[in-house]
Design an enzyme around this catalytic site. Structure first.
Site, PDB file in Angstrom:
ATOM      1  CG  HIS A 103      38.427  37.662  27.219  1.00  0.00           C
ATOM      2  ND1 HIS A 103      38.131  36.390  26.737  1.00  0.00           N
ATOM      3  CD2 HIS A 103      38.696  38.350  25.975  1.00  0.00           C
ATOM      4  CE1 HIS A 103      38.601  36.219  25.473  1.00  0.00           C
ATOM      5  NE2 HIS A 103      38.797  37.192  24.991  1.00  0.00           N
ATOM      6  CG  LEU A 104      34.159  43.886  28.771  1.00  0.00           C
ATOM      7  CD1 LEU A 104      33.295  43.728  27.744  1.00  0.00           C
ATOM      8  CD2 LEU A 104      33.154  44.617  29.677  1.00  0.00           C
TER       9      LEU A 104
HETATM   10  P1  AMP Z   1      40.004  37.045  22.056  1.00  0.00           P
HETATM   11  O1  AMP Z   1      40.578  37.031  20.713  1.00  0.00           O
HETATM   12  O2  AMP Z   1      38.663  37.979  21.918  1.00  0.00           O
HETATM   13  O3  AMP Z   1      39.655  35.716  22.666  1.00  0.00           O
HETATM   14  O4  AMP Z   1      40.903  37.718  23.135  1.00  0.00           O
HETATM   15  C1  AMP Z   1      42.010  37.280  23.650  1.00  0.00           C
HETATM   16  C2  AMP Z   1      43.016  38.177  24.055  1.00  0.00           C
HETATM   17  O5  AMP Z   1      43.855  37.806  25.113  1.00  0.00           O
HETATM   18  C3  AMP Z   1      43.887  38.473  22.750  1.00  0.00           C
HETATM   19  O6  AMP Z   1      43.452  39.911  22.557  1.00  0.00           O
HETATM   20  C4  AMP Z   1      45.193  38.446  23.041  1.00  0.00           C
HETATM   21  O7  AMP Z   1      46.181  39.459  22.738  1.00  0.00           O
HETATM   22  C5  AMP Z   1      45.173  38.418  24.708  1.00  0.00           C
HETATM   23  N1  AMP Z   1      46.232  37.626  25.529  1.00  0.00           N
HETATM   24  C6  AMP Z   1      46.529  36.468  25.103  1.00  0.00           C
HETATM   25  N2  AMP Z   1      47.357  36.231  25.878  1.00  0.00           N
HETATM   26  C7  AMP Z   1      47.699  36.963  26.871  1.00  0.00           C
HETATM   27  C8  AMP Z   1      48.538  37.279  28.036  1.00  0.00           C
HETATM   28  N3  AMP Z   1      49.393  36.285  28.612  1.00  0.00           N
HETATM   29  N4  AMP Z   1      48.386  38.393  28.732  1.00  0.00           N
HETATM   30  C9  AMP Z   1      47.613  39.249  28.315  1.00  0.00           C
HETATM   31  N5  AMP Z   1      46.570  39.212  27.120  1.00  0.00           N
HETATM   32  C10 AMP Z   1      46.998  37.980  26.669  1.00  0.00           C
END
Ligand code: AMP
Ligand code: ZN
Length: 117
Positions: A103-104
């Site tokens: 994810h970006l």
């Molecule tokens: P990372 O820490 O780079 O793996 O980013 C994962 C991101 O996903 C974090 O910024 C979380 O806040 C976000 N995240 C987790 N669960 C959800 C969800 N259900 N909907 C939207 N964003 C989410």
């Protein structure tokens, strides 16, 4: 298998519509939705519909989808009227990756510091 939907993956569930998300824009290959815990006034995640654990795996297997991801992020930034913004791929838990579906992060709407924390 890489590229196939994973039953235990949060973002595969969002792609499949099994978990709700605030989608801002969707293309044939990517989905952009608002981060649930925003770190900036605009914080959107742009993800490939196919499952790869991180950006490097995605780029190795699906370079055209990786390009779609970057283009899609740029389009969202324009729609959000961001003059400046930051794009981030956290890769590995030591760098803060918590969801192992590439994810970006698109962050904007406030000043950004360098180097990042
Ligand atoms: P990372 O820490 O780079 O793996 O980013 C994962 C991101 O996903 C974090 O910024 C979380 O806040 C976000 N995240 C987790 N669960 C959800 C969800 N259900 N909907 C939207 N964003 C989410
Ligand atoms: Zn996934």
């Amino acid at each position: 298998m890489a590229g196939e939907p994973q039953d235990d993956c949060l973002f595969c569930k969002i792609v499949a519509g099994r978990i709700p998300a605030t989608v801002v824009k969707e293309t044939e290959t990517t989905v952009a939705f608002r981060d649930i815990n925003p770190q900036a006034p605009t914080h959107v995640l742009v993800i490939p519909k196919v499952h790869y654990a991180d950006a490097a795996e995605l780029a190795a297997a699906e370079p055209s989808v990786t390009a779609d991801l970057l283009r899609h992020a740029g389009e969202v930034a324009t729609e959000e009227k961001l003059e400046s913004y930051r794009l981030v791929f956290n890769t590995g838990s030591g760098a803060g990756q918590t969801v192992f579906h590439a994810h970006l992060h698109l962050l904007g709407g406030r000043g950004m510091h360098w180097p990042p924390g």
